[in-house]
Design a protein around this motif. Structure first.
Motif, PDB file in Angstrom:
ATOM      1  N   VAL A  94      37.605  37.867  16.260  1.00  0.00           N
ATOM      2  CA  VAL A  94      37.799  37.641  17.698  1.00  0.00           C
ATOM      3  C   VAL A  94      37.837  38.976  18.450  1.00  0.00           C
ATOM      4  CG1 VAL A  94      39.369  36.759  19.461  1.00  0.00           C
ATOM      5  CG2 VAL A  94      39.001  35.464  17.357  1.00  0.00           C
ATOM      6  N   LEU A  95      38.702  39.888  18.016  1.00  0.00           N
ATOM      7  CA  LEU A  95      38.895  41.137  18.771  1.00  0.00           C
ATOM      8  C   LEU A  95      37.612  41.964  18.829  1.00  0.00           C
ATOM      9  CD1 LEU A  95      42.451  42.160  17.510  1.00  0.00           C
ATOM     10  CD2 LEU A  95      41.862  41.207  19.741  1.00  0.00           C
ATOM     11  N   LYS A  96      36.968  42.121  17.694  1.00  0.00           N
ATOM     12  CA  LYS A  96      35.753  42.949  17.665  1.00  0.00           C
ATOM     13  C   LYS A  96      34.583  42.213  18.307  1.00  0.00           C
ATOM     14  CE  LYS A  96      37.382  45.735  13.838  1.00  0.00           C
ATOM     15  NZ  LYS A  96      37.405  45.926  12.366  1.00  0.00           N
ATOM     16  N   GLY A  97      34.561  40.884  18.158  1.00  0.00           N
ATOM     17  CA  GLY A  97      33.510  40.096  18.807  1.00  0.00           C
ATOM     18  C   GLY A  97      33.596  40.232  20.319  1.00  0.00           C
ATOM     19  N   ILE A  98      34.806  40.108  20.860  1.00  0.00           N
ATOM     20  CA  ILE A  98      35.006  40.237  22.310  1.00  0.00           C
ATOM     21  C   ILE A  98      34.669  41.657  22.761  1.00  0.00           C
ATOM     22  CG2 ILE A  98      36.786  40.285  24.116  1.00  0.00           C
ATOM     23  CD1 ILE A  98      36.011  37.445  23.345  1.00  0.00           C
ATOM     24  N   PHE A  99      35.054  42.626  21.953  1.00  0.00           N
ATOM     25  CA  PHE A  99      34.742  44.025  22.284  1.00  0.00           C
ATOM     26  C   PHE A  99      33.227  44.202  22.409  1.00  0.00           C
ATOM     27  CE2 PHE A  99      33.662  48.373  21.034  1.00  0.00           C
ATOM     28  CZ  PHE A  99      34.417  49.091  21.948  1.00  0.00           C
ATOM     29  N   ILE A 100      32.500  43.648  21.444  1.00  0.00           N
ATOM     30  CA  ILE A 100      31.034  43.789  21.457  1.00  0.00           C
ATOM     31  C   ILE A 100      30.426  43.018  22.629  1.00  0.00           C
ATOM     32  CG2 ILE A 100      28.918  43.161  20.191  1.00  0.00           C
ATOM     33  CD1 ILE A 100      30.638  43.666  17.585  1.00  0.00           C
ATOM     34  N   ASP A 101      30.902  41.782  22.829  1.00  0.00           N
ATOM     35  CA  ASP A 101      30.273  40.901  23.830  1.00  0.00           C
ATOM     36  C   ASP A 101      30.600  41.283  25.270  1.00  0.00           C
ATOM     37  OD1 ASP A 101      29.238  39.528  21.732  1.00  0.00           O
ATOM     38  OD2 ASP A 101      30.690  37.895  21.781  1.00  0.00           O
ATOM     39  N   TYR A 102      31.765  41.845  25.511  1.00  0.00           N
ATOM     40  CA  TYR A 102      32.171  42.124  26.900  1.00  0.00           C
ATOM     41  C   TYR A 102      32.350  43.608  27.205  1.00  0.00           C
ATOM     42  CZ  TYR A 102      33.016  37.117  27.280  1.00  0.00           C
ATOM     43  OH  TYR A 102      32.862  35.768  27.290  1.00  0.00           O
ATOM     44  N   ILE A 103      33.059  44.311  26.297  1.00  0.00           N
ATOM     45  CA  ILE A 103      33.429  45.689  26.630  1.00  0.00           C
ATOM     46  C   ILE A 103      32.279  46.654  26.362  1.00  0.00           C
ATOM     47  CG2 ILE A 103      35.073  47.556  26.134  1.00  0.00           C
ATOM     48  CD1 ILE A 103      37.178  45.348  25.720  1.00  0.00           C
ATOM     49  N   LEU A 104      31.642  46.473  25.218  1.00  0.00           N
ATOM     50  CA  LEU A 104      30.511  47.341  24.881  1.00  0.00           C
ATOM     51  C   LEU A 104      29.375  47.150  25.891  1.00  0.00           C
ATOM     52  CD1 LEU A 104      30.483  49.278  22.541  1.00  0.00           C
ATOM     53  CD2 LEU A 104      29.211  47.617  21.187  1.00  0.00           C
ATOM     54  N   LYS A 105      29.250  45.901  26.387  1.00  0.00           N
ATOM     55  CA  LYS A 105      28.181  45.617  27.357  1.00  0.00           C
ATOM     56  C   LYS A 105      28.567  46.041  28.772  1.00  0.00           C
ATOM     57  CE  LYS A 105      26.152  41.856  24.728  1.00  0.00           C
ATOM     58  NZ  LYS A 105      26.235  40.410  24.464  1.00  0.00           N
ATOM     59  N   GLY A 106      29.807  46.495  28.929  1.00  0.00           N
ATOM     60  CA  GLY A 106      30.224  47.009  30.231  1.00  0.00           C
ATOM     61  C   GLY A 106      30.665  45.939  31.225  1.00  0.00           C
ATOM     62  N   GLU A 107      30.721  44.672  30.780  1.00  0.00           N
ATOM     63  CA  GLU A 107      31.131  43.613  31.715  1.00  0.00           C
ATOM     64  C   GLU A 107      32.616  43.703  32.036  1.00  0.00           C
ATOM     65  OE1 GLU A 107      29.973  39.646  30.569  1.00  0.00           O
ATOM     66  OE2 GLU A 107      28.018  40.380  29.887  1.00  0.00           O
ATOM     67  N   LYS A 108      33.414  43.996  30.991  1.00  0.00           N
ATOM     68  CA  LYS A 108      34.857  44.102  31.169  1.00  0.00           C
ATOM     69  C   LYS A 108      35.347  45.283  30.337  1.00  0.00           C
ATOM     70  CE  LYS A 108      35.653  39.361  32.487  1.00  0.00           C
ATOM     71  NZ  LYS A 108      36.416  38.128  32.320  1.00  0.00           N
ATOM     72  N   LYS A 109      36.619  45.642  30.490  1.00  0.00           N
ATOM     73  CA  LYS A 109      37.056  46.832  29.739  1.00  0.00           C
ATOM     74  C   LYS A 109      38.458  46.734  29.167  1.00  0.00           C
ATOM     75  CE  LYS A 109      38.367  49.159  34.053  1.00  0.00           C
ATOM     76  NZ  LYS A 109      38.127  50.303  34.936  1.00  0.00           N
ATOM     77  N   HIS A 110      39.140  45.630  29.413  1.00  0.00           N
ATOM     78  CA  HIS A 110      40.574  45.589  29.151  1.00  0.00           C
ATOM     79  C   HIS A 110      40.965  44.462  28.200  1.00  0.00           C
ATOM     80  CE1 HIS A 110      44.818  44.757  30.943  1.00  0.00           C
ATOM     81  NE2 HIS A 110      44.909  45.750  30.087  1.00  0.00           N
ATOM     82  N   LEU A 111      41.854  44.761  27.278  1.00  0.00           N
ATOM     83  CA  LEU A 111      42.424  43.761  26.370  1.00  0.00           C
ATOM     84  C   LEU A 111      43.934  43.763  26.552  1.00  0.00           C
ATOM     85  CD1 LEU A 111      40.562  44.748  23.051  1.00  0.00           C
ATOM     86  CD2 LEU A 111      39.912  42.895  24.612  1.00  0.00           C
ATOM     87  N   ILE A 112      44.556  42.602  26.373  1.00  0.00           N
ATOM     88  CA  ILE A 112      46.023  42.538  26.414  1.00  0.00           C
ATOM     89  C   ILE A 112      46.526  41.913  25.121  1.00  0.00           C
ATOM     90  CG2 ILE A 112      48.040  41.536  27.566  1.00  0.00           C
ATOM     91  CD1 ILE A 112      46.559  41.578  30.177  1.00  0.00           C
ATOM     92  N   THR A 113      47.530  42.552  24.528  1.00  0.00           N
ATOM     93  CA  THR A 113      48.194  41.961  23.377  1.00  0.00           C
ATOM     94  C   THR A 113      49.686  42.252  23.560  1.00  0.00           C
ATOM     95  OG1 THR A 113      48.234  41.830  20.967  1.00  0.00           O
ATOM     96  CG2 THR A 113      47.801  44.001  21.915  1.00  0.00           C
ATOM     97  N   SER A 114      50.484  42.131  22.502  1.00  0.00           N
ATOM     98  CA  SER A 114      51.920  42.387  22.674  1.00  0.00           C
ATOM     99  C   SER A 114      52.409  43.425  21.676  1.00  0.00           C
ATOM    100  CB  SER A 114      52.720  41.092  22.499  1.00  0.00           C
ATOM    101  OG  SER A 114      52.902  40.813  21.138  1.00  0.00           O
TER     102      SER A 114
END
Lengths: 319, 388
Positions: free
Chosen positions: B79-99
């Motif tokens: 999930v984390l790396k998939g989202i990083f590749i799909d959104y952050i690497l592509k420049g669509e978004k840049k931020h993740l939130i966890t605890s």
């Protein structure tokens, strides 16, 4: 890294049997009261080191005979893991019967070595080394209290890691004694940098006067400089001219006065470089000249002194 | 002396019925499910049954995916790396939130993604140890936050986070929501449709299934770049030959665990409460988190003046297995992250001991554990330099 590191979590398997035994049955556990100490005519010293919030704390009790300065009775109490309790127990044992001055020389390595089952196998894994360092610090604290000074004065140093209460002197000493090469090793041995991590390098959440990366770099540089200096001081590494001067100086200071006191003397006639060795050509003067032992006993004695003080690659020949 | 296992948040005993269910798929029905021949196809009914159990176990819709993975860590990484590749690497978004109280499988992966350029916020907990929607909303950034990942139940304290509210908050800000539910399945009811989570991680060995198998729920309609590239298994979403026996085992284990939820909630809770009452009856002892906010099997206790590892040592010599927080960090010298996040008095930060029960825990074991815990506290406090 490799096969031995792939299955983690075997921390306790790396404890020696002595560590396990002393955790389960500490020999020197307990307190010494003022009355107990008075009853044997000794002075009570109670020293604390570490803190609960750091995960380790130890209290050391000494009854010291002030005439002989000997530690006649000792005990401890400890908040800590198994290795902290075992190290404290062994530390107390090493102090017993020693003078305060002698006890101050006990290092974390002495404690750890005493806990080994087998001389070649560490008693505890590296990440538990800090437990024995703490046992060493509490001794210094006890000495400071005995001498009516503070530990910083004994250490002559400042605190680097407040979380683990580790001083600059401790860190430098631990680097030197154990020949540490990385910040991670310093953390394993002293716990400095294990908590808030501010003291590891600049940029943490607290600004510090000293950082482990700098201390390590400086101490390693000092060690290297000392090693180079030591190397350079060696007779073997001197030039022929320097060697000759050293031999002459040694003769003037050590050999000639001895012979002069018996009415004799000796001169260096020449020094010949024979590749691997130096031939030191000498001539006796005064009473030595013609003395029966001058070619046997006295010559061997002089050669022995030269070998001991300068190098065993010097042959002494009478001309 | 029989040993007593009170470390069920680390791993659990495989239920014998699960063992029996898996057995034929090692030696008899060992075919590769992707083969065309009979050896391959004869595995399909059992795999379908396992999937039915997994889908029913978390109430997933048939159009969503549950990928069978190798463990919870793989699911979290996917999930984390998939989202990083799909959104952050592509420049669509840049931020993740966890605890701040996540398992290392999330925390260390997030730190790694930070090193690759992601912005990560680590949310604190409130004074009850819970990550609330209010805290989350303060940090969500519309158009920037790609994913929120908050664990369903905490491995150390057992404290349960309000997943439904958290997912709602994330969605309000256009972010996806993932939950690591490894410590929730088999302990409390988990419903992916009711809570409306987008991704959910679980692990077989936490509910009396085998180790080496986990699951990842992906809500219908969502796309996620695969973690493993290779063959066309798992609908091309997770390459690698399907581990048929472990998948069958995990499916059946979840089926049994869901059926035992009522027992978990009544009987295990009763035994846990009995142990907890006994611990609380010892002077200067606290348990982290309110009882009703925790999974029914977990106690994180703190015994003043006793270092946690020393406590475990004595328990182990008396045949009891417990833990100081997460087993993954048992070699870690640092103070317990959960204690720090919950602002527990720093003097207690090294005193945490976790007891976690399972449906195989007996009353006799709890009674014996209580006796041994009392003796351990007595001995170690007599050694302690900081107690009294």
């Amino acid at each position: 890294m490799g096969k031995n590191d792939l299955i983690g979590g075997s921390l306790w398997d790396h404890y020696s049997n002595k560590v396990a035994d002393r955790m389960n049955n500490p020999r020197n556990l307990g307190e010494i009261s003022e009355e107990d100490a008075k009853a044997i005519g000794a002075r009570l010293i109670v020293a604390d080191w570490g803190a609960e919030s750091c995960g380790d704390a130890v209290r050391l009790y000494w009854a010291v005979d002030e005439k002989t300065e000997k530690i006649v009775k000792g005990s401890f109490k400890s908040f800590g893991c198994g290795t902290a309790i075992a190290s404290s127990d062994m530390m107390v044992e090493l102090c017993l019967g020693k003078t305060v001055e002698e006890a101050m020389k006990i290092t974390n390595l002495d404690v750890e070595k005493a806990l080994r089952d087998n001389p070649d196998e560490p008693a505890v894994p590296p990440q538990k080394m800090h437990c024995s360092v703490m046992a060493y610090d509490v001794i210094k604290q006890a000495v400071a209290i005995y001498k009516g000074t503070d530990k910083e004065a004994l250490d002559n140093q400042e605190m680097v890691c407040e979380c683990a209460q580790v001083t600059l002197s401790t860190i430098k000493e631990v680097i030197r004694i154990n020949n540490l090469k990385t910040v991670e090793e310093i953390t394993e041995y002293t716990k400095a940098g294990a908590f808030c991590k501010s003291c590891i390098k600049p940029g943490g959440h607290e600004e510090k006067k000293y950082y482990l990366v700098d201390i390590l770099k400086e101490t390693r540089a000092e060690m290297e400089l000392e090693r180079e200096k030591e190397e350079a001081e060696k007779f073997e590494n001197k030039s022929f001219f320097q060697k000759s001067k050293m031999i002459q100086a040694f003769f003037d200071a050590e050999i000639r006065p001895m012979l002069q006191s018996d009415g004799g003397d000796i001169d260096i006639v020449d020094i010949i470089d024979k590749g691997d060795t130096l031939e030191l050509q000498v001539r006796y003067q005064g009473a030595c000249h013609g003395c029966a032992s001058s070619t046997a006993g006295t010559l061997y004695f002089i050669e022995g002194k030269v070998h001991e003080a300068l190098s065993d690659k010097i042959d002494v020949a009478i001309v | 002396m029989n040993k007593i296992y009170l470390d069920n948040n680390a791993t659990t005993q495989v239920d014998q019925r699960v063992m029996d269910k898996m057995a034929p798929f090692f030696v008899e029905k060992y075919g590769n499910p992707n083969s065309l021949h009979g050896f391959g196809t004869e595995t399909h009914p059992a795999m379908a049954e396992a999937l039915n159990s997994l889908y029913a176990g978390i109430n997933a819709s048939d159009d969503s995916d549950i990928l069978v993975t190798s463990c919870g860590t793989e699911s979290n990484n996917t999930v984390l790396k998939g989202i990083f590749i799909d959104y952050i690497l592509k420049g669509e978004k840049k931020h993740l939130i966890t605890s701040q109280i996540e398992h290392p499988a999330i925390r260390n992966t997030c730190e790694f993604l930070e090193s690759l350029g992601a912005e990560v916020t680590y949310l604190p907990v409130n004074d009850e140890g819970i990550v609330t929607a209010e805290i989350l909303k303060e940090h969500l950034r519309r158009g920037e936050t790609a994913l929120v990942s908050i664990m369903w139940a905490n491995n150390e304290t057992g404290l349960i986070n309000p997943v439904k509210e958290l997912a709602l908050a994330a969605h309000e800000y256009g972010a996806l929501f993932h939950t690591d539910a490894v410590q929730a399945l088999g302990k409390i009811k988990v419903d992916v449709q009711d809570t409306d989570v987008d991704f959910l991680t679980f692990s077989g060995h936490k509910f009396h299934g085998p180790k080496g198998v986990g699951g990842l729920y992906i809500k219908e309609g969502l796309k996620l770049t695969p973690f493993f590239h290779g063959g066309e298994q798992m609908g091309k979403k997770r390459a690698g030959t399907v581990n048929v026996p472990l998948m069958v085992g995990m499916g059946y284990a979840l089926d049994l665990a869901v059926k035992a939820l009522d027992y978990e909630n009544k009987e295990i809770r009763r035994l846990r409460d009995k142990l907890e009452d006994a611990i609380m009856s010892i002077d200067d002892t606290i348990v982290i988190g309110k009882r009703e906010l925790r999974t029914p099997n977990t106690i994180l206790a703190s015994f003043k003046g006793i270092e946690g590892e020393a406590f475990l040592w004595d328990l182990n010599w008396n045949g009891i297995a417990a833990s100081t927080g997460s087993a993954c960090s048992s070699e870690d010298l640092e103070a317990d992250a959960t204690f720090q996040a919950m602002h527990v008095d720093a003097d207690l930060s090294h005193t945490g001991v976790r007891f976690s029960l399972s449906r195989f825990t007996t009353e006799e074991e709890i009674d014996r554990a209580i006796e041994i815990i009392r003796k351990t506290v007595e001995r170690l406090r007599s050694i302690s330099s900081t107690y009294r």
